[in-house]
Design an enzyme around this catalytic site. Structure first.
Site, PDB file in Angstrom:
ATOM      1  N   LYS A   1       0.759  -1.226   0.135  1.00 23.79           N
ATOM      2  CA  LYS A   1      -0.206   0.155   0.059  1.00 23.79           C
ATOM      3  C   LYS A   1       0.998   1.333  -0.116  1.00 23.79           C
ATOM      4  O   LYS A   1       2.038   1.326   0.550  1.00 23.79           O
ATOM      5  CB  LYS A   1      -0.653  -0.022   1.320  1.00 23.79           C
ATOM      6  CG  LYS A   1      -1.792   1.016   0.955  1.00 23.79           C
ATOM      7  CD  LYS A   1      -2.820   0.389   0.126  1.00 23.79           C
ATOM      8  CE  LYS A   1      -4.305   0.922   0.231  1.00 23.79           C
ATOM      9  NZ  LYS A   1      -5.272  -0.116  -0.233  1.00 23.79           N
TER      10      LYS A   1
ATOM     11  N   THR B   1     -14.824  -3.170  -7.808  1.00 23.32           N
ATOM     12  CA  THR B   1     -14.711  -3.269  -6.289  1.00 23.32           C
ATOM     13  C   THR B   1     -16.344  -3.350  -5.868  1.00 23.32           C
ATOM     14  O   THR B   1     -16.876  -4.045  -5.318  1.00 23.32           O
ATOM     15  CB  THR B   1     -14.126  -1.933  -5.628  1.00 23.32           C
ATOM     16  OG1 THR B   1     -12.952  -1.750  -6.245  1.00 23.32           O
ATOM     17  CG2 THR B   1     -14.234  -2.451  -4.035  1.00 23.32           C
TER      18      THR B   1
HETATM   19  N1  GLU Z   1      -6.947   0.121  -3.326  1.00 23.78           N
HETATM   20  C1  GLU Z   1      -7.871  -0.969  -3.664  1.00 23.78           C
HETATM   21  C2  GLU Z   1      -7.845  -1.874  -2.468  1.00 23.78           C
HETATM   22  O1  GLU Z   1      -7.881  -1.346  -1.456  1.00 23.78           O
HETATM   23  C3  GLU Z   1      -7.380  -1.638  -4.974  1.00 23.78           C
HETATM   24  C4  GLU Z   1      -6.036  -2.441  -4.995  1.00 23.78           C
HETATM   25  C5  GLU Z   1      -5.499  -2.742  -6.258  1.00 23.78           C
HETATM   26  O2  GLU Z   1      -6.255  -2.747  -7.538  1.00 23.78           O
HETATM   27  O3  GLU Z   1      -4.432  -3.193  -6.386  1.00 23.78           O
HETATM   28  O4  GLU Z   1      -8.237  -2.973  -2.495  1.00 23.78           O
END
Ligand code: GLU
Length: 429
Positions: free
Chosen positions: A121, A205
């Site tokens: 992250k 998502t």
């Molecule tokens: N930021 C998103 C998460 O928390 C997506 C991460 C991604 O696509 O690599 O899952």
């Protein structure tokens, strides 16, 4: 972390922990999962923190002519299975501990969905709502220059998160390709379609969250079209969850943003609200009858979907939550103390690491398509996502039953096991 705490977590005992410190809470959950699976404390030692963390200072020439220096982070939790993967958030409250916890959650998601990655992250302490487009671009490019040594298509692949979007991904892709002197669409996911983004990524998502709602409701003999849903947060995920539910005939009785909430027991006109929202998900400023965020979460509904930030459902409000199902679209919205209160009330919680993993799953599809130079239809993307969501949700529900643990502990058990195994095969532990 004390053995007592992890025993309490493993047994689901009743004394609520204070909670709210996301890194400590996450470490306790990892410890509980590993001990329930019978792994030694050596395994925990390696998994309790990211293997690599970089803090950077990014100078940005602001429109005023002055230089402002921003702090950014990138945390890579575990690379035993493959390169690390996870979004980058732009937010004034970003902290290193938060970014570390978020990287661990990404590992758990990848583990549950069998993605060939570990978690990562990134975050930059900034408020993009007060920055011009040019300032955001210079910040995004500066961040990529600052972390370029440790990221890349076979090392660590970023993506969008809170307050970042396809435009920011495009600048980062462009900057990285310039540094490497080689076009690298597989460096980052969540890109615009014309730059190698995947069809379906923008809604992935949300689609995953809606599938989770459908599957959770089915276990209680409820259908989506009979549900009253409360959605906290109206950014990319929250607004798309609300829209998909609206299209499926569910009643979205409440939505909220950073300014407060709107509630109507007859159901809100979601397409109209989406027309009115700005790019940061702000919509309530157009209305007068806005309720405070504290009141919003406890309004009457069947399903509550927190789709904003961490620590929203806490010991202070969990006993007044009226939903019988909570599906976590945000990362970390429920504190451990709140979890225990919800469990006592027999609320079914679909934890974040399962419910919102549609995003990283389609990011994985995007990376696969970039690697192959061969692009899928939206139907192919959505069908593959749906299959993986359904399998993963039921795997967690089955595991919770089999081990007599909470759905969250079950999710951590399923998600962490592949990393412990991979580290053993590699001879790390
Ligand atoms: N930021 C998103 C998460 O928390 C997506 C991460 C991604 O696509 O690599 O899952």
């Amino acid at each position: 972390m004390s053995m007592q705490v992890s025993k309490r977590l493993a047994a689901g005992a009743s004394m609520p922990a204070p909670g709210g410190d996301v890194l400590t809470d996450t470490q306790e959950a990892i410890h509980a999962a590993l001990s329930r699976l019978g792994y030694s404390d050596e395994v925990y030692e390696l998994l309790k923190e990211p293997i690599r963390v970089l803090t950077v200072r990014i100078p940005v020439r602001m429109d005023s002519g002055e230089v402002q220096v921003f702090t950014g982070y990138r945390a890579q939790h575990n690379d035993a299975i493959g390169p690390t993967k996870g979004g980058i958030r732009f937010h004034p409250n970003v902290t290193l501990d938060e970014v570390k916890a978020l990287s661990i959650w990404m590992t758990i998601k990848c583990g549950i969905f069998n993605l060939p990655y570990g978690g990562a992250k990134g975050g930059i302490v900034c408020d993009p709502r007060t920055m011009s487009i040019g300032e955001q671009e210079r910040l995004a490019r500066g961040y990529v220059r600052a972390v370029s040594q440790i990221v890349g298509p076979t090392k660590d692949i970023p993506a969008p998160d809170v307050y970042t979007n396809p435009q920011i991904m495009a600048w980062m892709y462009d900057e990285y390709s310039r540094i490497r002197e080689s076009d690298s669409p597989n460096f980052i996911t969540g890109k615009p379609l014309v730059l190698g983004g995947s069809r379906g990524r923008d809604k992935a998502t949300a689609l995953g969250v809606v599938i989770a709602i459908r599957e959770a409701a089915a276990t209680r003999n409820q259908k989506v079209e009979d549900l009253r849903v409360l959605v906290q947060g109206f950014g990319n995920v929250g607004s798309n969850v609300a829209l998909l539910l609206h299209e499926m005939g569910a009643k979205v009785v409440g939505i909220s943003d950073a300014g407060g909430g709107l509630y109507d027991p007859k159901g809100l006109n979601i397409p109209d609200l989406i027309d009115k929202k700005d790019s940061f998900g702000m919509v309530t400023s157009n209305f007068r009858n806005v309720m405070k965020n504290e009141e919003f979460l406890v309004q009457p509904c069947d399903v509550l979907v927190p789709a904003a930030l961490e620590n929203q459902i806490t010991a202070d409000n969990a006993d007044r939550v009226q939903a019988s199902i909570v599906v976590e679209a945000a990362n970390g919205p429920t504190t451990p103390a709140a979890d225990e209160i919800l469990a006592k009330k027999n609320v079914l919680v679909v934890p974040d690491v399962v419910a919102n993993a549609g995003g990283v799953t389609v990011s994985y599809f995007e990376w696969v398509q970039n690697n192959q130079g061969w692009y899928w239809t939206e139907e192919e993307v959505n069908q593959r996502l749906e299959k993986m969501m359904v399998e993963s949700i039921h795997n967690i529900l089955r595991t919770a039953k089999r081990y007599q643990v909470s759905t969250r502990l079950a999710a951590y058990m399923v998600g962490i096991r592949p990393y412990a195994e991979a580290m053993r095969w590699r001879g790390w532990i």
